[in-house]
Scaffold this active site. Structure first.
Site, mmCIF file in Angstrom:
data_model
loop_
_atom_site.group_PDB
_atom_site.id
_atom_site.type_symbol
_atom_site.label_atom_id
_atom_site.label_comp_id
_atom_site.label_asym_id
_atom_site.label_seq_id
_atom_site.Cartn_x
_atom_site.Cartn_y
_atom_site.Cartn_z
ATOM 1 N N LYS A 193 92.077 35.747 -15.042
ATOM 2 C CA LYS A 193 93.206 36.747 -14.584
ATOM 3 C C LYS A 193 94.486 36.085 -14.958
ATOM 4 O O LYS A 193 95.423 37.085 -15.232
ATOM 5 C CB LYS A 193 93.215 37.121 -12.965
ATOM 6 C CG LYS A 193 91.646 37.956 -12.798
ATOM 7 C CD LYS A 193 91.512 37.927 -11.316
ATOM 8 C CE LYS A 193 90.105 39.091 -11.158
ATOM 9 N NZ LYS A 193 89.917 39.100 -9.852
ATOM 10 N N SER B 275 87.201 35.130 -12.498
ATOM 11 C CA SER B 275 88.724 35.445 -12.205
ATOM 12 C C SER B 275 89.774 34.444 -12.612
ATOM 13 O O SER B 275 90.912 34.546 -12.378
ATOM 14 C CB SER B 275 88.786 35.658 -10.717
ATOM 15 O OG SER B 275 88.398 36.957 -10.261
ATOM 16 N N TYR C 143 92.960 34.068 -3.285
ATOM 17 C CA TYR C 143 92.731 35.218 -2.567
ATOM 18 C C TYR C 143 93.038 35.123 -0.949
ATOM 19 O O TYR C 143 94.264 34.365 -0.763
ATOM 20 C CB TYR C 143 91.134 35.678 -2.537
ATOM 21 C CG TYR C 143 90.690 35.722 -4.025
ATOM 22 C CD1 TYR C 143 91.277 36.738 -4.667
ATOM 23 C CD2 TYR C 143 89.960 35.036 -4.617
ATOM 24 C CE1 TYR C 143 91.040 37.184 -6.130
ATOM 25 C CE2 TYR C 143 89.671 35.188 -6.051
ATOM 26 C CZ TYR C 143 90.174 36.108 -6.728
ATOM 27 O OH TYR C 143 89.916 36.449 -8.044
ATOM 28 N N VAL D 101 84.275 33.562 -9.407
ATOM 29 C CA VAL D 101 82.888 33.561 -8.660
ATOM 30 C C VAL D 101 81.846 32.826 -9.503
ATOM 31 O O VAL D 101 80.992 32.570 -8.986
ATOM 32 C CB VAL D 101 82.440 34.988 -8.403
ATOM 33 C CG1 VAL D 101 83.250 35.537 -7.288
ATOM 34 C CG2 VAL D 101 82.453 35.926 -9.447
ATOM 35 N N TYR E 98 87.766 43.895 -19.681
ATOM 36 C CA TYR E 98 87.437 43.152 -18.464
ATOM 37 C C TYR E 98 86.344 42.250 -18.058
ATOM 38 O O TYR E 98 86.585 41.145 -17.755
ATOM 39 C CB TYR E 98 88.144 43.860 -17.258
ATOM 40 C CG TYR E 98 88.325 43.343 -15.957
ATOM 41 C CD1 TYR E 98 88.921 42.229 -15.398
ATOM 42 C CD2 TYR E 98 87.192 43.489 -15.078
ATOM 43 C CE1 TYR E 98 88.765 41.772 -14.237
ATOM 44 C CE2 TYR E 98 86.891 42.907 -14.082
ATOM 45 C CZ TYR E 98 87.837 41.915 -13.397
ATOM 46 O OH TYR E 98 87.792 41.657 -12.268
HETATM 47 O O1 DON Z 1 85.160 41.454 -11.310
HETATM 48 C C1 DON Z 1 84.586 40.630 -10.626
HETATM 49 O O2 DON Z 1 84.066 40.952 -9.744
HETATM 50 C C2 DON Z 1 84.248 39.416 -11.316
HETATM 51 N N1 DON Z 1 83.936 39.542 -12.899
HETATM 52 C C3 DON Z 1 85.390 38.461 -11.249
HETATM 53 C C4 DON Z 1 85.691 38.317 -9.538
HETATM 54 C C5 DON Z 1 86.054 36.664 -9.180
HETATM 55 O O3 DON Z 1 85.887 35.972 -9.996
HETATM 56 C C6 DON Z 1 86.473 36.682 -8.097
HETATM 57 N N2 DON Z 1 86.953 35.202 -7.693
HETATM 58 N N3 DON Z 1 86.884 34.719 -6.721
#
Ligand code: DON
Length: 304
Positions: A64, A61, A240, A258, A189
């Site tokens: 993003k 993320s 978040y 993550v 994505y």
């Molecule tokens: O879309 C997803 O679930 C992961 N590729 C990225 C999510 C993420 O990093 C949330 N962050 N804390």
């Protein structure tokens, strides 16, 4: 300064045992949960690093804010915010519960998965390869690292298992928010999430935002007002449903992922990259957040 950072890392490293590495993307579960590292790049070009700063991890993320920046540069504010909102959710990053109940049915912000997928769908290019090339070029420029590449196994792992994102994306197309081929949009994505970096790359990215869109070369790569929008989302939604607590304790525009990464942009001062793959229950690096609190207090970084 590096001695101080080293002390902060070693003091907080035991906290990694209170977190868990992400497992919902199977390939991420293989990561060492003890990792903790930091790199700080200041406006004068001084680089300070400590701990596992050179370990590679995937952006997830943390990508993003940058895809949002590119979508805003490509399509403008009006079109982007016609399809994605500007408000925090108070829900987890992968939540879909508000998608159907909201009217209009658009994701609340571009930092949650649903909103980020919408931002990715707005990146311009004649085909997916061209879109990916534009995205990669952007990440290479702002990280000051022409060697950036995606981690193929993490990418394939998420592509194979990412049904939650897939379901949200199909829903968003059904309600007219997402246009085009859903699988192609998701492919882009998943690729942006799998870009492999280290803390120095992320500190460079943070410095670029802190420096209002100006690259190390002096080139104004992104308009100042767009980097302001991006940094504002990092404050209100970047961590978040822990963004409020983080704003109080650290007070710096930041974005977590993550993979354990956190990118911080301290306006006009510095960029910070942190890695600590053991996550808390909100999906933020458990020890990384504590290291940032210590750094922010020590250097008086809060923008508030
Ligand atoms: O879309 C997803 O679930 C992961 N590729 C990225 C999510 C993420 O990093 C949330 N962050 N804390």
């Amino acid at each position: 300064m590096e001695l101080l950072l080293k002390e902060m890392i070693e003091k907080n490293r035991p906290l990694t045992s209170f977190g868990k590495v992400a497992t919902y993307i199977p390939e991420l579960s293989n990561v060492d949960s003890n990792i903790l590292g930091i790199a700080i790049l200041d406006k004068e070009g001084q680089l300070y690093k400590a701990g596992d700063y050179d370990i590679k991890f995937t952006l997830q993320s943390v990508s993003k804010p940058i895809t949002l920046m590119l979508a805003l540069m490509d399509c403008g504010k009006e079109l982007v915010f016609d399809k994605v909102g500007m408000e925090p959710t108070g829900d987890p990053f992968n939540s879909m519960r508000k998608l159907e109940t909201l009217n209009p049915s658009k994701p609340l912000n571009p930092m949650i998965n649903a909103g980020a997928i919408v931002a990715t769908s707005l990146i311009k290019g004649n085909d997916n390869q061209e879109k990916f090339n534009r995205l990669m070029d952007t990440f290479k420029k702002i990280s000051n690292n022409s060697k950036l590449a995606i981690n193929e196994s993490v990418y394939l792992s998420e592509k194979k298992t990412g049904d939650r994102n897939r379901s949200m994306a199909y829903f968003l197309r059904d309600v007219g928010i997402l246009n085009g081929d859903v699988e192609e949009i998701l492919d882009l994505y998943f690729k942006q999430c799998s870009i492999e970096v280290n803390c120095v790359d992320v500190a460079n990215m943070g410095m670029f935002l802190a420096n209002q869109g100006i690259l190390k070369t002096g080139e104004q790569f992104a308009p100042k007002h767009i980097t302001q929008i991006v940094k504002t989302f990092m404050v209100t939604c970047g961590m978040y449903d822990a963004s409020g607590e983080f704003a109080i304790n650290v007070g710096v525009p930041s974005k977590s992922g993550v993979g354990g990464g956190i990118m911080c942009a301290v306006p006009n001062r510095m960029g910070i990259g942190v890695v600590g793959p053991a996550l808390d229950n909100k999906g933020n690096s458990v020890a990384g957040v504590k290291v940032l609190k210590a750094v922010s207090e020590h250097l008086s970084l809060s923008i508030f």
